[in-house]
Design a protein around this motif. Structure first.
Motif: not given
Length: 296
Positions: A66-73, A75-81, A271-278
């Motif tokens: 799960h440390t490889e899946w949940y790598t950031g915020s 919003a990053n998890a949404v993109a991963q999923g 979307w971009y802002a959420r991917q980049v920012c904490a």
């Protein structure tokens, strides 16, 4: 008609209780005709338990730390999923996902981080509603406190305390933002070329300043921000920019829905802002909206 997103929750306090919840869940997919390989996203310890218990069936399950899946915020998890479902799910998004959130009570988790992930759990019910995916979110009672478990139960149907995702997200967002510090800098130009040097002057590395500046510019365009009414503060390893729009954002999913490649709507900026920012905090009021971006 395609089945709706099936969003489940299990809490466990022992290794045996984890397996009692996880193994039958994965078996649902293994026994279903034409079901894609189920996925178990969990801690290395729990993945090892699954390998030992499933035996040869473990070869039919995709196991992901799960440390490889949940790598950031969140919003990053949404993109991963969303990306994983697009690449691996069956027709209509059909797949089984066992998910153990990495933020689940980990040491150092702040109330702010916890709130962000609870909102993610709530909004997942809307984000993935059209898909036939089945997700089981597993929470370890040995690390997650009662307050986290109670809050997360409100984000999962079938728990007896489930609440409408929009209402729960609004409740989480009702907490007022702390006021900007007195030394916050007024920005008169919200282009990336202008914001980047100001972020570098506050201590961000060049690459980080470029990402943050682009996020500010994208978010400003998305919410109709006027130049000259934004504030910048922070330094060293983080920067904060607060935008002020004269129109409300209104949509709790703004910036969480992956934009279509052909979609030219303004939501791509958030979307971009959420991917980049904490964190990207949105607060609507009767006169418009405040959007605060925190890069860390």
């Amino acid at each position: 008609m395609t089945a709706a997103f099936d969003h489940r929750m299990a809490s466990y306090g022992t290794d045996g209780a984890f397996l009692t919840a996880a193994v039958p869940f994965l078996a649902e997919a293994l026994d279903a005709p034409e079901e894609p390989r189920p996925v178990a996203i969990a801690s290395p310890r729990n993945l090892a338990l699954l390998r030992d218990t499933l035996g040869t069936d473990a070869e039919r399950v995709t196991l992901i730390d799960h440390t490889e899946w949940y790598t950031g915020s969140a919003a990053n998890a949404v993109a991963q999923g969303a990306g994983y479902l697009a690449a691996h799910a069956g027709p209509g998004g059909r797949i089984h996902l066992l998910m153990e959130p990495v933020w689940n009570g980990r040491a150092g988790s702040s109330p702010r981080e916890t709130t962000e992930w609870i909102r993610y759990e709530a909004l997942a019910n809307l984000l993935f509603a059209p898909l036939a995916a089945t997700a089981l979110c597993a929470y370890d009672l040995r690390t997650a406190g009662p307050a986290i478990i109670d809050a997360v139960r409100r984000a999962h149907p079938g728990t007896g305390v489930y609440e409408d995702p929009v209402r729960l997200a609004a409740e989480l967002d009702a907490v007022p933002l702390a006021p900007p510090p007195p030394d916050a800098e007024l920005l008169t130009d919200l282009s990336a070329d202008a914001v980047g040097p100001r972020a570098r002057a506050r201590g961000l590395a060049a690459a980080d300043a470029e990402l943050f500046a682009t996020a500010v510019a994208e978010a400003a365009q998305a919410v109709g921000q006027r130049s000259g009414t934004a504030l910048l503060w922070g330094g060293d390893t983080h920067c904060v920019c607060e935008l002020r729009s004269q129109r409300r954002v209104g949509d709790p999913l703004a910036g969480f829905v992956p934009p279509d490649a052909t979609d030219l709507e303004p939501g791509q900026g958030l979307w971009y802002a959420r991917q980049v920012c904490a964190y990207v905090d949105v607060r609507d009021d009767r006169d418009g909206a405040t959007v605060r971006l925190r890069y860390a």
